[in-house]
Design a protein around this motif. Structure first.
Motif, PDB file in Angstrom:
ATOM      1  N   ARG A  68      12.791  35.730  34.143  1.00 49.78           N
ATOM      2  CA  ARG A  68      13.612  35.621  35.355  1.00 49.78           C
ATOM      3  C   ARG A  68      12.969  34.663  36.363  1.00 49.78           C
ATOM      4  NH1 ARG A  68      17.306  39.637  36.783  1.00 49.78           N
ATOM      5  NH2 ARG A  68      17.813  41.065  35.084  1.00 49.78           N
ATOM      6  N   LEU A  69      11.640  34.761  36.498  1.00 47.86           N
ATOM      7  CA  LEU A  69      10.942  33.890  37.450  1.00 47.86           C
ATOM      8  C   LEU A  69      11.009  32.443  36.983  1.00 47.86           C
ATOM      9  CD1 LEU A  69       9.450  33.899  40.108  1.00 47.86           C
ATOM     10  CD2 LEU A  69       7.330  34.395  38.904  1.00 47.86           C
TER      11      LEU A  69
ATOM     12  N   GLN B  56       3.404  26.545  41.458  1.00 49.90           N
ATOM     13  CA  GLN B  56       3.884  27.870  41.071  1.00 49.90           C
ATOM     14  C   GLN B  56       4.059  27.958  39.554  1.00 49.90           C
ATOM     15  OE1 GLN B  56       7.163  29.431  43.609  1.00 49.90           O
ATOM     16  NE2 GLN B  56       6.680  27.722  44.949  1.00 49.90           N
TER      17      GLN B  56
ATOM     18  N   LEU C 219      10.359  40.038  33.840  1.00 51.20           N
ATOM     19  CA  LEU C 219      10.056  39.325  35.082  1.00 51.20           C
ATOM     20  C   LEU C 219       9.743  37.854  34.822  1.00 51.20           C
ATOM     21  CD1 LEU C 219       9.341  39.200  38.117  1.00 51.20           C
ATOM     22  CD2 LEU C 219       7.051  39.950  37.543  1.00 51.20           C
TER      23      LEU C 219
ATOM     24  N   GLU D 153      15.582  26.484  38.425  1.00 56.05           N
ATOM     25  CA  GLU D 153      16.707  26.235  39.322  1.00 56.05           C
ATOM     26  C   GLU D 153      16.263  25.511  40.585  1.00 56.05           C
ATOM     27  OE1 GLU D 153      19.145  29.949  39.311  1.00 56.05           O
ATOM     28  OE2 GLU D 153      19.492  29.287  41.382  1.00 56.05           O
TER      29      GLU D 153
ATOM     30  N   HIS E 296      11.227  33.855  45.379  1.00 56.09           N
ATOM     31  CA  HIS E 296      12.374  33.497  44.532  1.00 56.09           C
ATOM     32  C   HIS E 296      13.234  34.676  44.095  1.00 56.09           C
ATOM     33  CE1 HIS E 296      11.275  29.302  44.329  1.00 56.09           C
ATOM     34  NE2 HIS E 296      10.045  29.639  44.037  1.00 56.09           N
ATOM     35  N   GLN E 297      12.749  35.916  44.316  1.00 53.73           N
ATOM     36  CA  GLN E 297      13.554  37.120  44.059  1.00 53.73           C
ATOM     37  C   GLN E 297      14.185  37.100  42.657  1.00 53.73           C
ATOM     38  OE1 GLN E 297      15.266  38.814  47.847  1.00 53.73           O
ATOM     39  NE2 GLN E 297      15.815  36.676  48.115  1.00 53.73           N
ATOM     40  N   PRO E 298      13.362  37.224  41.612  1.00 52.36           N
ATOM     41  CA  PRO E 298      13.862  37.094  40.252  1.00 52.36           C
ATOM     42  C   PRO E 298      14.929  38.105  39.847  1.00 52.36           C
ATOM     43  CG  PRO E 298      11.559  37.796  40.279  1.00 52.36           C
ATOM     44  CD  PRO E 298      11.899  37.440  41.661  1.00 52.36           C
ATOM     45  N   PHE E 299      14.965  39.280  40.527  1.00 48.84           N
ATOM     46  CA  PHE E 299      15.956  40.294  40.138  1.00 48.84           C
ATOM     47  C   PHE E 299      17.264  40.161  40.897  1.00 48.84           C
ATOM     48  CE2 PHE E 299      13.621  42.398  36.989  1.00 48.84           C
ATOM     49  CZ  PHE E 299      12.289  42.333  37.346  1.00 48.84           C
ATOM     50  N   ILE E 300      17.330  39.179  41.790  1.00 48.46           N
ATOM     51  CA  ILE E 300      18.607  38.905  42.450  1.00 48.46           C
ATOM     52  C   ILE E 300      19.070  37.530  41.973  1.00 48.46           C
ATOM     53  CG2 ILE E 300      19.846  38.755  44.625  1.00 48.46           C
ATOM     54  CD1 ILE E 300      17.695  40.449  45.897  1.00 48.46           C
ATOM     55  N   PRO E 301      19.774  37.506  40.837  1.00 46.58           N
ATOM     56  CA  PRO E 301      20.186  36.203  40.311  1.00 46.58           C
ATOM     57  C   PRO E 301      21.141  35.480  41.266  1.00 46.58           C
ATOM     58  CG  PRO E 301      21.054  38.010  38.967  1.00 46.58           C
ATOM     59  CD  PRO E 301      20.287  38.625  40.068  1.00 46.58           C
ATOM     60  N   THR E 302      21.198  34.159  41.111  1.00 50.60           N
ATOM     61  CA  THR E 302      22.011  33.340  42.014  1.00 50.60           C
ATOM     62  C   THR E 302      23.459  33.792  42.032  1.00 50.60           C
ATOM     63  OG1 THR E 302      20.585  31.549  41.307  1.00 50.60           O
ATOM     64  CG2 THR E 302      22.436  30.957  42.686  1.00 50.60           C
TER      65      THR E 302
ATOM     66  N   LYS F 209      14.308  31.040  37.869  1.00 51.22           N
ATOM     67  CA  LYS F 209      14.409  30.733  39.291  1.00 51.22           C
ATOM     68  C   LYS F 209      13.653  29.445  39.635  1.00 51.22           C
ATOM     69  CE  LYS F 209      16.857  33.993  41.295  1.00 51.22           C
ATOM     70  NZ  LYS F 209      17.185  34.367  42.658  1.00 51.22           N
ATOM     71  N   LEU F 210      12.466  29.294  39.055  1.00 47.70           N
ATOM     72  CA  LEU F 210      11.660  28.092  39.324  1.00 47.70           C
ATOM     73  C   LEU F 210      12.381  26.855  38.793  1.00 47.70           C
ATOM     74  CD1 LEU F 210       7.991  29.279  38.623  1.00 47.70           C
ATOM     75  CD2 LEU F 210       9.017  28.728  40.817  1.00 47.70           C
TER      76      LEU F 210
END
Lengths: 202, 203
Positions: free
Chosen positions: A70-71, A47, A67, A77, B179-185, A74-75
């Motif tokens: 943010r992505l 990814q 985006l 994390e 991973h839903q980037p707009f919903i942070p942890t 997340k990756l």
């Protein structure tokens, strides 16, 4: 004198092999869990690679300006979570290694304490149900070495991995697999087979 | 706990806010389930697309037969089915976000009522533990905004996924869905804080 020493050694050897049997089962199951985590790591690396290969501003996702960051967050994390879990598994492998090492050094210590009363015949004597003391000591030492080396190699590999280092992450699953030592694993299974009658006898 | 505070939890604004918190929790659980479902379907779409284009490559390099063109038609209708399934997932997600908007508006109503009742001075004591009423509204707005934006992203993915030839971009779409980037942890933590405050979770 010899008979007593051999009998005492046999008792401790039985305990060690019983411990080896349960350790082997646990080791295999922890490694299986690690394999699954390595698959996850591989997926995450894929990814990451895909995200690097795309310019978001040239795609229909351009309407979501932040985006990419943010992505990435997340990756990062998700990758971190997998690495933490892998490190936890290392603790399990370490405790299995330590348990075997402690058992084997206890047996060897006992052998050394009784070495004066053990002649060559005593340590090489074997029967259909009972392997020789010499063989059993050797098998235990071989097993201990296997777990010790395996743990060291796997721990070293994990220490090279960081959540933000794509190259190492991508190659990790393959490198992990290459550490498998089916020959040595089979040898331990073989050993446990050879001592099965010995373990049952009392 | 004072008798006044106890009764506000059983009736009136306190009751409404407590029920809203439970609703937020249920809606987020439903969303998570839909997200998992949608991810499976989206993965199928990408795999079907990939095998379709592999098939096309094979066809172009060899002479086509009637069986391979029948396979092609089968593949197309399978792809359409999966796209339809994904649309259905999105429709359900739209319903979830609509309910979230409703919760946000209900909370606004509670705030407006309090403004009127206490003539802009606010309550003397919090309804639950420590939060003032405005904080519930702020939480609702943050949650609603996150899920709305995430829904827009998923709608874009739905539109583009079956038409994308770049495998990297397909992977980015799948990654974004998962991973839903707009919903942070910390959104999950915000919900936990809301549940703690309203007494759904023990302190």
């Amino acid at each position: 004198m010899s008979r007593l020493a051999v009998s005492t050694l046999h008792d401790v050897l039985r305990k060690s092999f019983a411990s080896l049997e349960s350790s082997q089962k646990l080791w295999i199951s922890v490694l299986a869990e690690c394999s699954l985590l390595m698959v996850s790591l591989g997926n995450l690396a894929e990814q990451w690679r895909a995200l690097c290969g795309v310019r978001i501003s040239n795609t229909p996702l351009r309407g979501f300006p932040d985006l990419e960051n943010r992505l990435r967050s997340k990756l990062l994390e998700a990758t971190d979570t997998v690495l933490v879990k892998l490190n936890e598994k290392m603790f399990s492998l370490q405790s299995i290694r330590d348990s075997i090492s402690n058992q084997v050094s206890a047996v060897l210590q006992l052998y050394e304490q009784n070495a004066d009363s053990l002649d060559l015949l005593a340590v090489t004597e074997r029967s259909t149900t009972t392997p020789s003391v010499a063989d059993m000591l050797e098998w235990l030492q071989d097993a201990e070495r296997h777990y010790r080396v395996q743990f060291l190699r796997r721990k070293t590999l994990l220490q090279t991995l960081r959540a933000d280092d794509l190259q190492f992450l991508e190659s990790a699953p393959k490198r992990w697999k290459s550490l498998d030592s089916p020959g040595a694993q089979e040898q331990i299974t073989d050993t446990l087979c050879k001592v099965s009658f010995f373990l049952e006898s009392r | 706990m004072s008798a006044v505070r106890k009764s506000s939890m059983v009736t009136g604004s306190g009751r409404k806010i407590k029920d809203n918190a439970a609703d937020w929790h249920n809606l987020m659980k439903r969303w998570d389930k839909l997200n998992d479902e949608g991810f499976d379907v989206a993965t199928n779409i990408v795999n079907l697309r990939r095998s379709q284009s592999d098939h096309l490559l094979l066809e172009n390099s060899s002479s086509s037969s009637s069986s391979s063109s029948a396979q092609q038609v089968g593949g197309v209708s399978e792809l359409e089915d999966e796209c339809f399934k994904l649309q259905e997932v999105i429709n359900k997600m739209v319903a979830v976000v609509t309910k979230m908007e409703h919760l946000m508006k209900l909370q606004q109503g509670i705030e407006d009522l309090e403004e009127f009742q206490f003539k802009g001075e606010g309550r003397k004591a919090p309804l639950f533990h420590t939060w003032n009423t405005k904080q519930f509204g702020a939480v609702s707005r943050v949650l609603f905004d996150s899920f709305s934006e995430e829904l827009k992203l998923k709608q874009t993915i739905l539109q583009e996924l079956a038409h994308t030839s770049s495998s990297d971009l397909c992977m980015v779409y799948l990654s974004s869905w998962l991973h839903q980037p707009f919903i942070p942890t910390h959104t999950r933590l915000t919900l936990e804080a809301l549940l703690l405050e309203t007494g759904h979770r023990p302190l």
